[in-house]
Write a protein that holds these residues in place. Structure first.
Motif: not given
Length: 578
Positions: A345-363
């Protein structure tokens, strides 16, 4: 007393008047009408006038019904609906509303509007041809244009090519669907160009020499060195045309470098989602469980590689529903429940954060009327953010403030320092990979070339003559830029107008600078419009309408032009519905 002889002129006048009187006298009725009274003929004359009035009203009703048929067909295409909806739903609903609100007599008039399936198809085809004629005339008047293109396969396994065009129109850039073409055989660069050239050069009569920019993804059939579409267009134009690799596709490629430990967790998340979403029963039971537990969300999201925002959204949703998912998997006695450890779950929390940041750039890279300066600004800012995050994590006391979900997980759970250090190492490895990938797909050399054109973004930053020395301008450009940078009125206009509109508006006063600016800004930076177009295409051409020629519907649904009803109806003979 001697009688006076009559005057010759008087005799002629009297004779002439008598003969004219005989000519103007109404002819006497003969045969069966000989004994009819005057009132009979007056009634007949009134009947003829009434019939003429009825005929006039019928002709007017026919024309109005035909125009209404075209307008309804236009709305059907704009809403991407099946053609049968006009006759089966819209017309009966309109009759019901008019008969209820107005009267039955008015409702009867609506029944004469032709809205059959074939009629609506013909109407949409006519409207599409009119919109196409308007667009081609605009392009010929504008001169320079740029295109973005992409190909895909539809539900009936037919290869389709979408091409969007950008051109100058009414003091700004206009974007429109140039064509939606079916590729009959393969999708090699040669075959795609053959179909495209037949439409652009042969049918529309456009000159490839006026094409100033091409934007596509990095597929080999588009960018092949020997036989790609871009290569063929450059040969047809007889000069070198600027090709832009789509910013969004490059960003998606740069995100693919994931360390094995993080990639393992990502694939396990997808397995969990597929276990729940892949079964209708599991899906319903999980929704009910989330509702019973008072979760904010009750649905999981499927992952797909072709959707840009998929990973970020699925990871965020799984982390938000981690307790509900674990309870459901435990109840189902699934071995996937064993994945939900603290480290996982700790690793999942980072993946959720980094890909959310990448989504912001994509938008930020999406949207129409984009320009190269804006997109490079977003990419460069993200690259700097990655380097800053890496520098903070390399300090003796690393900070995780840039990853709010990770920080929240550390605060809410008793995470050991060892686990934090382990995840920090994974994050550093991932950030290094991201930085390398972004440097590969967004090299600084291209940005340095663009920096020499920074006067286009704000020409009023170069008021002093010395500031122009590093720009590499021609003497004519230097002269115009000195004059432009000293104009306070245009400076205020620049602050309140779009960049493209500003340069187009001063094209007559500063032709050299304006032309150079328009040539740079007219090119697309992404294939966003094509991706949106394919989304519309999948809505129009479904498995239930897999034999439909979607090109006319696509043009009507996506065109920025307005139909010219007078031109469409000219020469059309109106027929009422039977």
């Amino acid at each position: 007393m001697k009688k006076r002889a009559p005057d010759k002129n008087t005799t002629q006048t009297t004779t002439s008047e008598a003969s004219r009187g005989k000519t103007e006298r109404a002819p006497r009725p003969e045969g069966e009408f000989a004994n009819k009274p005057l009132e009979f003929f007056q009634r007949k004359a009134q009947d003829i006038k009434s019939l003429a009035e009825v005929l006039r009203r019928n002709v007017s009703l026919n024309d109005k019904a035909q125009l209404a048929s075209y307008m309804v067909s236009y709305r059907v295409a704009m809403e991407k609906q099946p053609h049968t909806i006009a006759e089966k739903l819209l017309l009966p609903a309109a009759i019901d509303m008019v008969s209820t609100v107005i009267d039955e007599k008015s409702a009867e008039k609506l029944k004469c509007i032709p809205l059959s399936n074939n009629t609506v198809s013909r109407r949409i085809h006519d409207i599409s041809e009119n919109l196409e004629e308007q667009l081609v005339s605009r392009l010929k008047a504008a001169g320079d244009f740029s295109i973005q293109l992409d190909e895909s396969t539809d539900v009936s396994d037919c290869a389709s090519l979408l091409v969007y065009v950008r051109y100058v129109w009414e003091n700004d850039f206009a974007e429109d669907l140039l064509c939606c073409l079916t590729i009959p055989t393969g999708t090699t660069g040669e075959e795609i160009f053959s179909v495209l050239n037949d439409y652009v050069a042969t049918k529309c009569g456009l000159d490839w020499a006026n094409c100033k920019g091409i934007t596509s993804d990095g597929a080999a059939n588009m960018t092949g060195r020997n036989s790609g579409v871009v290569k063929r267009i450059k040969e047809a134009a007889g000069k070198d045309i600027v090709w832009n690799h789509c910013f969004i596709h490059r960003q998606a490629l740069a995100c693919k470098g994931i360390p094995p430990d993080l990639d393992k967790v990502l694939k396990e998340v997808i397995r969990v989602v597929n276990f729940i979403k892949g079964s209708a029963l599991n899906h319903r039971l999980f929704d009910q469980l989330c509702a019973d537990m008072g979760a904010e969300h009750t649905h999981l999201l499927f992952h797909t590689e072709v959707r840009w925002l998929s990973k970020g959204r699925i990871l965020t949703r799984v982390y938000e529903l981690r307790n509900e998912i674990h309870a459901f998997l435990h109840e189902k006695k699934s071995p996937l429940a064993d994945l939900f450890t603290d480290d996982w779950l700790f690793t999942l929390s980072y993946l959720a954060d980094i890909f959310s940041s990448l989504n912001e750039l994509n938008l930020k890279l999406q949207g129409q009327c984009d320009d190269v300066f804006r997109n490079w600004k977003h990419v460069m800012a993200f690259q700097k953010s990655l380097k800053l995050w890496l520098a903070r994590l390399r300090r003796p006391n690393p900070s995780h403030y840039m990853f709010p979900t990770v920080l929240q997980h550390i605060e809410e759970n008793d995470v050991s320092d060892t686990d934090v250090k382990h995840l920090t190492g994974l994050i550093r490895t991932h950030l290094v990979a991201l930085i390398d990938n972004f440097d590969r797909y967004f090299p600084t050399e291209r940005y340095d070339i663009l920096s020499d054109k920074r006067w286009i973004q704000n020409p009023f930053d170069f008021e002093s003559p010395e500031s122009l020395l590093e720009l590499g301008l021609t003497p004519a450009e230097e002269k115009e830029l000195l004059q432009l940078s000293s104009d306070r009125t245009l400076k205020r206009r620049h602050e309140c107008m779009a960049l493209s509109s500003f340069w187009i508006s001063i094209s007559s006063e500063y032709p050299v600078l304006s032309k150079a600016s328009i040539l740079l800004l007219i090119s697309f930076t992404t294939t966003y419009k094509c991706e949106v177009g394919f989304s519309v295409f999948t809505k129009i051409k479904t498995k239930h309408r897999n034999r439909l020629n979607a090109a006319p519907d696509m043009r009507v649904a996506l065109s920025s032009c307005t139909p010219d009803w007078n031109a469409i109806l000219k020469g059309k003979q109106a027929h009422l519905s039977h």
